[in-house]
Design an enzyme around this catalytic site. Structure first.
Site, PDB file in Angstrom:
ATOM      1  N   HIS A  18      -3.551   5.831   3.514  1.00 52.10           N
ATOM      2  CA  HIS A  18      -4.254   4.565   3.325  1.00 52.10           C
ATOM      3  C   HIS A  18      -3.528   3.382   3.965  1.00 52.10           C
ATOM      4  O   HIS A  18      -4.129   2.529   4.622  1.00 52.10           O
ATOM      5  CB  HIS A  18      -4.370   4.362   1.814  1.00 52.10           C
ATOM      6  CG  HIS A  18      -5.452   3.451   1.358  1.00 52.10           C
ATOM      7  ND1 HIS A  18      -5.215   2.168   0.935  1.00 52.10           N
ATOM      8  CD2 HIS A  18      -6.783   3.647   1.209  1.00 52.10           C
ATOM      9  CE1 HIS A  18      -6.345   1.612   0.541  1.00 52.10           C
ATOM     10  NE2 HIS A  18      -7.329   2.493   0.689  1.00 52.10           N
TER      11      HIS A  18
ATOM     12  N   SER B 212     -11.540  -1.142   0.520  1.00 54.12           N
ATOM     13  CA  SER B 212     -10.155  -1.166   1.008  1.00 54.12           C
ATOM     14  C   SER B 212     -10.094  -1.483   2.487  1.00 54.12           C
ATOM     15  O   SER B 212      -9.087  -2.006   2.977  1.00 54.12           O
ATOM     16  CB  SER B 212      -9.481   0.183   0.760  1.00 54.12           C
ATOM     17  OG  SER B 212      -9.169   0.365  -0.594  1.00 54.12           O
TER      18      SER B 212
ATOM     19  N   ASP C  76       0.842  -1.197   0.000  1.00 52.67           N
ATOM     20  CA  ASP C  76       0.000   0.000   0.000  1.00 52.67           C
ATOM     21  C   ASP C  76       0.878   1.248   0.000  1.00 52.67           C
ATOM     22  O   ASP C  76       2.055   1.190  -0.356  1.00 52.67           O
ATOM     23  CB  ASP C  76      -0.944  -0.018   1.203  1.00 52.67           C
ATOM     24  CG  ASP C  76      -2.290   0.609   0.885  1.00 52.67           C
ATOM     25  OD1 ASP C  76      -2.361   1.852   0.807  1.00 52.67           O
ATOM     26  OD2 ASP C  76      -3.271  -0.134   0.699  1.00 52.67           O
TER      27      ASP C  76
END
Length: 556
Positions: free
Chosen positions: A75, A254, A23
């Protein structure tokens, strides 16, 4: 999530497992990951003494700059916390699903948070496998709608097929039905994850943004759903020397995917620590499960959702499998059997079938529901194919008086999906569970490995009866159907394409000896290439102009 945690309470917490996360970056000094006595090391080094981060693979930018940070509230730190975060400072109520697992992190983003994937996915997944990861969590995907077998799907399938010890979990995307499943969530061998609500009122609702299919070639996607709305997890502060401990809430598939990945790590621990079959940890019973078995267990745990389908007023049917929710909301406590569980569990790990081979066992169920799940990691399809499923296996369950086929099929068998489930309500007595390899091409001489999961009250192996419930075009011999010359399958219900059509067409009961041929094959038995085509699959175009083309060699 708050409330009871029955799997944790039995002692399964991810200990001994490694989960790969790729990520935007990882704020590794956050209290969910920090180890005050051990440094974080960078790949290819690894530090097995670090309590959380086994190794960090840095992002190398075009100018050679190495990045190992995660921007503010980004994220990567959030999803890593949901997989395996374990606080040493505070906010422990938001620990990750596999809180005792370790993380191998791949940084995919530059300082602007733009993701850069390697040109070959083997370069991305291979280091994780070398680090011992059994599950890979991926909360990213293409922005393009897939209408063919794209490279990212195919490369995911290639790695999965040739490395069947690691399961790849992928978010399904956040565009609802409008754009469907984004790649590589649309790859057949990855476990694509949709999103549900995250409280008692909304957990049976599919999130309005949750991407779902079917895929471009008709496969059910996503396969499983997990909470993805308002998920609280670790918040990066953009620095790796601040010893921060903040949290933040985010929504998206996600956020659902790392919860599924963490739960899959618990499934791996269950088998490796020897909980199966007794429901108590017995080291001598431990084994390393295949990715097919881990994925099959995740699918098997699915519970039907009957709430809202997004925010447009539609409702989920709750009949599994269903395009929007796949095989349902993941409930890992519905498949991991402990000593106090109200069901028994039976699994088959890496049974292998060649073309037209069959596997069967019989099981007794006391009462209630018998559930059976078949899953396999499928061989890689060629570029430009119309469908990606290569090896076609069929699941049947037979009571002697009734037969159930995979995925609620009644008049035919499942052909589009590499996952099949049968659920028998009101089960009582002995059932024959059978898997038939309808199509495993000769280019795979070793056969197709598969995994099976069964649950039921009082489930146990039993002797098979010497009678047959269904032999449509054959005779019952010692409890199995022996088919007449022109037919095959467990119940002799299908005419034999291999014998009647040379494997290059479809036969029909009403015109048994006149086949519907595959493209560029001709004759009633599909035994020749049509003019202008040659090769074993009649898929090569002759270039002879006005000359004659040999339909075997292509020579003019």
């Amino acid at each position: 999530t708050q409330g009871p945690h029955p799997v944790w309470e039995h002692g399964l917490n991810g200990r001994g497992q490694v989960v790969h996360v790729g990520d935007t970056g990882l704020d590794y000094d956050h209290c969910f990951f920090r180890d005050d006595s051990q440094p974080v090391v960078f790949y290819p080094q690894k530090n097995e003494k670090h309590r959380k981060v086994l190794s960090y693979q840095e992002m190398v930018e075009d100018d050679g700059t190495r990045d190992h940070t995660d921007p503010y509230s980004a994220h990567g730190t959030h999803v890593a916390g949901s997989v395996a975060g374990n606080s040493i400072g505070g906010n422990g109520v938001y620990n990750g699903m596999a809180l005792e697992a370790k993380i191998f992190f791949t940084d995919l983003a530059d300082h602007s948070q733009s993701l850069y994937l390697p040109p070959d996915f083997d370069y991305y997944f291979r280091p994780a496998l070398e680090m011992g990861a059994g599950v890979s969590s991926n909360s990213w995907g293409s922005n393009d709608v897939t209408t063919y077998y794209v490279d990212t799907d195919r490369e995911t399938d290639v790695f999965s097929y040739f490395n069947q010890e690691m399961l790849i979990v992928v978010a399904s995307g956040n565009s609802g039905r409008r754009m469907g499943i984004l790649s590589p969530g649309s790859s057949k061998n990855a476990l694509a994850t949709g999103s549900s609500g995250n409280n008692m009122m909304t957990r049976n609702d599919l999130s309005s943004f949750s991407g779902y299919g079917p895929s471009w070639d008709g496969r059910i996607k996503p396969e499983i759903v997990a909470p993805g709305q308002g998920i609280v997890s670790a918040q990066s502060d953009g620095r790796v020397n601040s010893n921060n401990c903040g949290t933040t809430s985010k929504s998206g598939t996600s956020m659902a995917a790392p919860l599924v990945a963490g739960a899959c790590a618990l499934i791996r621990q269950y088998f490796m620590d020897g909980w199966y079959p007794t429901g108590v940890p017995t080291p001598s019973h431990g084994f390393k499960p295949s990715a097919a078995l881990v994925k099959g267990m995740a699918i098997h745990s699915g519970h039907p959702m009957q709430g809202r389908l997004g925010n447009r007023g539609g409702m989920l049917k709750g009949e599994l499998p269903e395009d929007a929710q796949g095989w349902g909301l993941m409930r890992v406590d519905h498949v991991l059997r402990f000593a106090d569980s109200p069901f028994n569990l039976h699994v088959e790990n890496n049974v292998t079938l060649k073309h037209r081979e069959r596997w069967h066992k019989c099981f007794h169920v006391d009462s209630g529901t018998l559930k059976v799940t078949l899953n396999w990691v499928d061989a890689v399809a060629a570029f430009g194919v119309r469908r990606t499923v290569v090896n076609d296996l069929h699941l049947t369950v037979d009571s002697g008086s009734a037969q159930w086929r995979g995925n609620r099929h009644t008049n035919d068998f499942e052909t589009n999906n590499i996952i099949e489930t049968v659920q028998v309500e009101g089960a009582s007595g002995t059932y024959r569970v059978e898997v038939y390899a309808k199509h495993v091409p000769v280019v795979f001489p070793a056969g197709q490995p598969l995994a099976l999961v069964l649950t039921g009250k009082g489930l146990r192996e039993a002797a098979c009866p010497q009678t047959c419930g269904h032999c449509v075009h054959g005779q019952c011999v010692h409890g199995q159907c022996v088919c007449n010359a022109a037919y095959h399958h467990v119940d002799c219900s299908l005419c034999d394409d291999d014998k009647l059509c040379h494997g290059h067409g479809k036969c029909h009961d009403e015109h048994l000896y006149k086949c519907t041929c595959d493209p560029h094959f001709v004759m009633d038995d599909c035994s020749q290439c049509e003019a202008g085509w040659y090769g074993p699959n009649c898929d090569s175009d002759c270039k002879c102009g006005d000359g004659h083309c040999d339909t075997v060699t292509g020579i003019c």
